[in-house]
Design a protein around this motif. Structure first.
Motif, PDB file in Angstrom:
ATOM      1  N   CYS A 137       6.336  -8.472 -11.022  1.00  0.00           N
ATOM      2  CA  CYS A 137       7.359  -8.386 -10.668  1.00  0.00           C
ATOM      3  C   CYS A 137       7.654  -7.335  -9.732  1.00  0.00           C
ATOM      4  N   LEU A 190       9.922  -6.154  -9.077  1.00  0.00           N
ATOM      5  CA  LEU A 190      11.680  -5.152  -8.818  1.00  0.00           C
ATOM      6  C   LEU A 190      10.921  -4.364 -10.400  1.00  0.00           C
ATOM      7  N   ARG A 191      12.314  -3.583 -10.891  1.00  0.00           N
ATOM      8  CA  ARG A 191      11.805  -2.657 -12.245  1.00  0.00           C
ATOM      9  C   ARG A 191      13.402  -2.873 -12.850  1.00  0.00           C
ATOM     10  N   CYS A 192      14.084  -4.409 -13.216  1.00  0.00           N
ATOM     11  CA  CYS A 192      15.524  -3.761 -13.489  1.00  0.00           C
ATOM     12  C   CYS A 192      15.154  -3.367 -14.432  1.00  0.00           C
ATOM     13  N   TYR A 229      17.479  -3.312 -17.953  1.00  0.00           N
ATOM     14  CA  TYR A 229      17.192  -4.135 -19.289  1.00  0.00           C
ATOM     15  C   TYR A 229      16.077  -5.143 -18.650  1.00  0.00           C
ATOM     16  N   MET A 237      12.384  -4.709 -17.587  1.00  0.00           N
ATOM     17  CA  MET A 237      10.778  -4.004 -17.772  1.00  0.00           C
ATOM     18  C   MET A 237      10.661  -2.442 -17.598  1.00  0.00           C
ATOM     19  N   GLY A 295       9.033 -12.668 -14.968  1.00  0.00           N
ATOM     20  CA  GLY A 295       8.640 -12.152 -13.727  1.00  0.00           C
ATOM     21  C   GLY A 295       9.364 -12.744 -12.837  1.00  0.00           C
ATOM     22  N   GLU A 296       8.229 -12.476 -11.252  1.00  0.00           N
ATOM     23  CA  GLU A 296       9.464 -13.115 -10.269  1.00  0.00           C
ATOM     24  C   GLU A 296       8.245 -13.747  -9.897  1.00  0.00           C
ATOM     25  N   ASN A 326      14.474 -13.026  -7.994  1.00  0.00           N
ATOM     26  CA  ASN A 326      15.449 -11.919  -7.023  1.00  0.00           C
ATOM     27  C   ASN A 326      15.243 -11.832  -5.972  1.00  0.00           C
TER      28      ASN A 326
HETATM   29 FE1  SF4 Z   1      14.469  -8.045 -12.878  1.00  0.00          FE
HETATM   30 FE2  SF4 Z   1      13.633 -10.426 -12.884  1.00  0.00          FE
HETATM   31 FE3  SF4 Z   1      11.436  -8.756 -12.484  1.00  0.00          FE
HETATM   32 FE4  SF4 Z   1      12.742  -8.692 -14.300  1.00  0.00          FE
HETATM   33  S1  SF4 Z   1      11.914 -11.014 -13.890  1.00  0.00           S
HETATM   34  S2  SF4 Z   1      12.804  -7.004 -13.124  1.00  0.00           S
HETATM   35  S3  SF4 Z   1      15.394  -8.888 -14.077  1.00  0.00           S
HETATM   36  S4  SF4 Z   1      13.675  -9.309 -11.074  1.00  0.00           S
END
Ligand code: SF4
Ligand code: SAM
Length: 324
Positions: free
Chosen positions: A20, A22-24, A26, A28, A67-68, A96
């Motif tokens: 991914c 991003l690192r949201c 809740y 990752m 993941g993304e 995302n």
């Molecule tokens: Fe965020 Fe989706 Fe990446 Fe999880 S998989 S960190 S929810 S963007």
């Protein structure tokens, strides 16, 4: 096909990667993420074989996730191949949005039916804090591109965690002038999800009603999942609640999940299911694949126990490895 509790399993979520951009918080860890080796990830050909077997058993709807999912090369080709599977009616994507604007034309040509875009805030600094990347503008470009695409179903997914209380009304407000569904997904205590605060459906709804007046219920489509939909006076779109914890919906659950490494998971909370990748690698034929999927579905757990004690068979993976 029906499981032993009479639930008709028609929906398959397919995770195509654990990676991914991003690192949201809740989902990752900030650092030290160990990616699955490429050799352990299902090829597109393997995914399509599994979808064919699942469709023969009654699956009608596929959602690609991660993941993304858009970080995996050539995703439009997978969309097209799944759309061509007999029995499959819709193929959609949970993303995302960061890479959506650039890939949307190819995804649409391949027949993509819908996009769920995850967006927890419209505030740039808050987005950077929640996702650990300063990328709000690219996510919004993705949303605008999706909204401009004729015939594409677009939904926004927000997880209220207490860090974005001030954004719930602005996010719901996106549905005021647009034919858009904004859904609030209760944080589930899976992986890092158990480390953050949760806001329940009732808490979110009372904030929205204070801003927009009383909510009125909207009809729901059982194939489209467990969202309880509502709208407000003067709204073109709607708001939905997916409240696995406070309004458990396990008795109408119609889904199973395929992880990027080929494990068919029958309940989000448990590690129950079957390793289809090993079967494919060992040369299983279509009949064996169908039998394994049918057997796993038949043993789908009755319900999650998010509010109870931990159990030995509980899921230990983070959400990026499962697909949400
Ligand atoms: Fe965020 Fe989706 Fe990446 Fe999880 S998989 S960190 S929810 S963007
Ligand atoms: N990267 C894509 C995205 O974020 O949309 C797809 C994968 S992500 C794991 C899928 C969905 O799971 C996102 O909407 C995300 O907000 C949600 N999610 C992740 N962890 C969660 C948790 N613990 N509880 C509830 N939803 C969660």
């Amino acid at each position: 096909m029906y499981d032993r509790f009479g639930r008709d399993i028609r929906y398959l979520r397919v995770s195509v990667t654990d990676r991914c951009n991003l690192r949201c918080r809740y989902c990752m860890p900030t650092e030290g993420v160990e990616w699955m080796p490429h050799s352990a990830i299902l090829s597109y050909e393997q995914i399509v074989r599994i979808v064919e077997a699942a469709a023969a058993l009654g699956v009608r709807k596929v959602r690609l996730t991660g993941g993304e999912p858009l970080t995996r090369k050539g995703l439009p080709a997978l969309v097209g191949a799944i759309k061509a599977v007999p029995g499959i009616r819709t193929v959609s994507l949970t993303t995302n949005g960061l890479l959506l604007a650039e890939q949307l034309p190819d995804l649409l040509s391949a027949g993509l039916d819908g996009v769920n875009l995850s967006l927890d805030t419209l505030d740039r600094a808050q987005f950077a804090a929640l996702t650990q990347r300063d990328e709000l503008s690219r996510a919004l470009e993705g949303l605008e591109a999706a909204l401009a695409a004729p015939g594409l179903t677009v939904k926004v997914n927000c997880v209220p965690t207490g860090s974005n209380d001030d954004q719930l009304v602005p996010l719901a407000g996106l549905a005021k002038d647009r034919a858009l569904s904004v859904r609030f997904i209760e944080l589930m205590p899976i992986g890092l999800g158990s480390t953050l605060d949760r806001r329940t459906e009732d808490e979110v709804l009372s904030r929205l009603e204070a801003a927009f007046g009383p909510a009125s219920p909207r009809p729901t489509d059982p194939l489209s999942g467990p969202s309880r939909n509502m709208t407000f006076d003067g709204f073109r779109g709607e708001v939905g609640f997916i409240s696995a914890v406070s309004h458990q919906f396990c008795n109408s659950c119609n889904r199973v999940r395929l992880t990027a490494t080929g494990f068919l998971k029958t309940c989000l909370q448990y590690d129950h299911g079957v390793d289809l990748r090993s079967m494919l690698e060992a040369g299983a034929d279509d009949a064996a694949l169908r039998a394994a999927i049918a057997g796993a579905i038949d043993h789908k757990p009755a319900k999650h126990h998010f509010c109870g004690q931990r159990e030995a068979a509980d899921e230990r993976r983070n959400m990026n490895q499962i697909g949400g």
